[in-house]
Design an enzyme around this catalytic site. Structure first.
Site, short mmCIF file in Angstrom:
data_model
loop_
_atom_site.label_atom_id
_atom_site.label_comp_id
_atom_site.label_asym_id
_atom_site.label_seq_id
_atom_site.Cartn_x
_atom_site.Cartn_y
_atom_site.Cartn_z
N ALA A 1 -1.01 -3.36 -1.93
CA ALA A 1 -2.08 -2.91 -1.04
C ALA A 1 -1.52 -2.14 0.15
O ALA A 1 -2.07 -1.12 0.56
CB ALA A 1 -2.90 -4.12 -0.56
N ASP A 2 -0.41 -2.62 0.71
CA ASP A 2 0.22 -1.93 1.83
C ASP A 2 0.64 -0.52 1.46
O ASP A 2 0.29 0.47 2.12
CB ASP A 2 1.46 -2.71 2.29
CG ASP A 2 1.17 -3.66 3.44
OD1 ASP A 2 0.30 -3.36 4.26
OD2 ASP A 2 1.83 -4.71 3.50
#
Length: 390
Positions: free
Chosen positions: A172-173
């Site tokens: 996600a990052d």
């Protein structure tokens, strides 16, 4: 020797008002492409300097050193009127601002998009957060783990008999970082036509959801909620990790032609016209039995044997490498995926290399990951403020 061509983003100034991973990685990618990235840090520095990863000689972690090349650093206390004035002077010279405070914080500090845009209408202002600037979850703390959980990624990761698992990498990052770069570049191109900047609202949660583009088809098509299937694929079989005599490797025979070739290569022609495996739909429906039948043969030889045999036959296959192997092999070396950088404290520090290559204007390391506040004097001089901070 001819001069190097200017990088694509040369002349663009980016203020990196970020900490930890998603924002700093986004800004580093822009810096790699030539942008002048000024990292605006609190007086104590980006928390990643001290808290994320192993340290070598100096005070900065390897995590920080791998996320902040091609940047300059200035430390500002944005709660201070004087330092906030410096920030606003910088913002007036900037093309892009990227921040990753919790929604609402930059408004309280007086450095939000509306305030900056009143002084610099062309500013492209990207806010990265866990769950976005609006909605009932907007004030939730946002880290990669929470975004993977909320976006469904963890629900489909792992083996059916095991607990939910997060992706080993910070999906996600990093996904949010790259999507924010995409939005920034799109906004910058648009500004060439209109002269106007705009606000970008990016979140780890929505980046995680965007990765569902494949798996969600199963749910929307059948009504069945996707579940954990280990290394297998929802749309084709066999396409997963399988056992050999000395461990697992991966193969992908995800159409009829490749399946036939796989069976011929491993000497299991009996499976080609097997009633349960004759089509991809049947192979999916009977995947567990299919893998068991294949592994009866695969476990008789080593991983290296099968990978070589399958690749020779034109069947996608590969070893499962650890990071030492993934970055230490001859292909990674040929692709320059380990990049040494000279650093004033560390001497030489390794970074992961540029993940895409531009042939005409190849990215390059122009600056080492900065020491905290290393470039304060030169940045203030550029603003004509050297007398205020002599």
């Amino acid at each position: 020797m001819s001069a190097e061509k200017p990088l694509p983003l040369e002349g663009i100034r980016v203020l990196d008002v970020c900490q930890v991973m998603a924002g700093p990685f986004c800004c580093m990618l822009l810096g790699d492409l030539g942008a002048d990235v000024i990292k605006v840090e609190p007086p104590t520095g980006d928390q990643t300097r001290s808290s994320m990863g192993f340290k070598l000689k100096g005070d900065d972690s390897l995590g920080f050193l791998n996320l902040n090349r091609n940047k300059r650093s200035i430390a500002l206390d944005l709660k201070s009127e004087e330092d906030r004035g410096i920030f606003m002077d910088l913002a007036a010279t900037a093309d892009v601002i990227v921040e990753n405070y919790r929604p609402g914080v930059v408004k309280k500090l007086g450095i939000d998009y509306e305030t900056v845009a009143a002084r610099n209408p062309g500013i492209i202002y990207a806010s990265i957060s866990g769950f976005g600037q609006t909605g009932p979850w907007s004030q939730r703390p946002g880290f990669d783990l929470m975004a993977q959980a909320a976006s469904g990624i963890m629900s489909i990761t792992g083996h059916p008999e095991g607990p939910p698992a997060k992706s080993g990498g910070p999906l996600a990052d990093i996904g949010c970082s790259m999507l924010t770069v995409y939005a920034i570049l799109a906004a910058y191109i648009g500004r060439q036509k209109t002269g106007e900047g705009q606000f970008i609202d990016a979140s780890l949660y929505e980046a995680g959801l965007s990765f569902a583009v494949w798996d969600i088809c199963d749910y929307w098509g059948t009504g069945n909620i996707p579940e954990r299937i280990g290394t297998a694929n929802r749309m084709a079989a066999p396409y997963q990790a399988v056992r050999a005599s000395d461990g697992h490797f991966v193969l992908g025979a995800n159409n009829d032609k490749l399946f036939r070739r796989l069976c011929e290569t491993i000497g299991r022609e009996d499976l080609i016209d097997h009633a349960d495996y004759a089509t991809n739909a049947l192979r999916l429906a009977n995947r567990d039995a299919l893998i068991a039948d294949l592994e009866e043969t695969l476990i008789t030889r080593s991983r290296a044997h099968w990978v070589e045999a399958l690749l020779t036959a034109g069947i996608p296959a590969g070893s499962i490498l650890d990071y030492a192997e993934a970055l230490g092999n001859e292909h990674a070396q040929a692709r320059d995926m380990v990049m040494p950088i000279r650093h004033p404290v560390e001497g030489e520090v390794r970074n992961i290399g540029f993940p895409v290559k531009l042939r005409g204007t190849p990215q390059r390391v122009r600056r080492h990951p900065p020491l905290l506040d290393e470039h304060r004097a030169e940045i203030l001089r550029e603003l004509g403020r050297e007398a205020a901070h002599g």
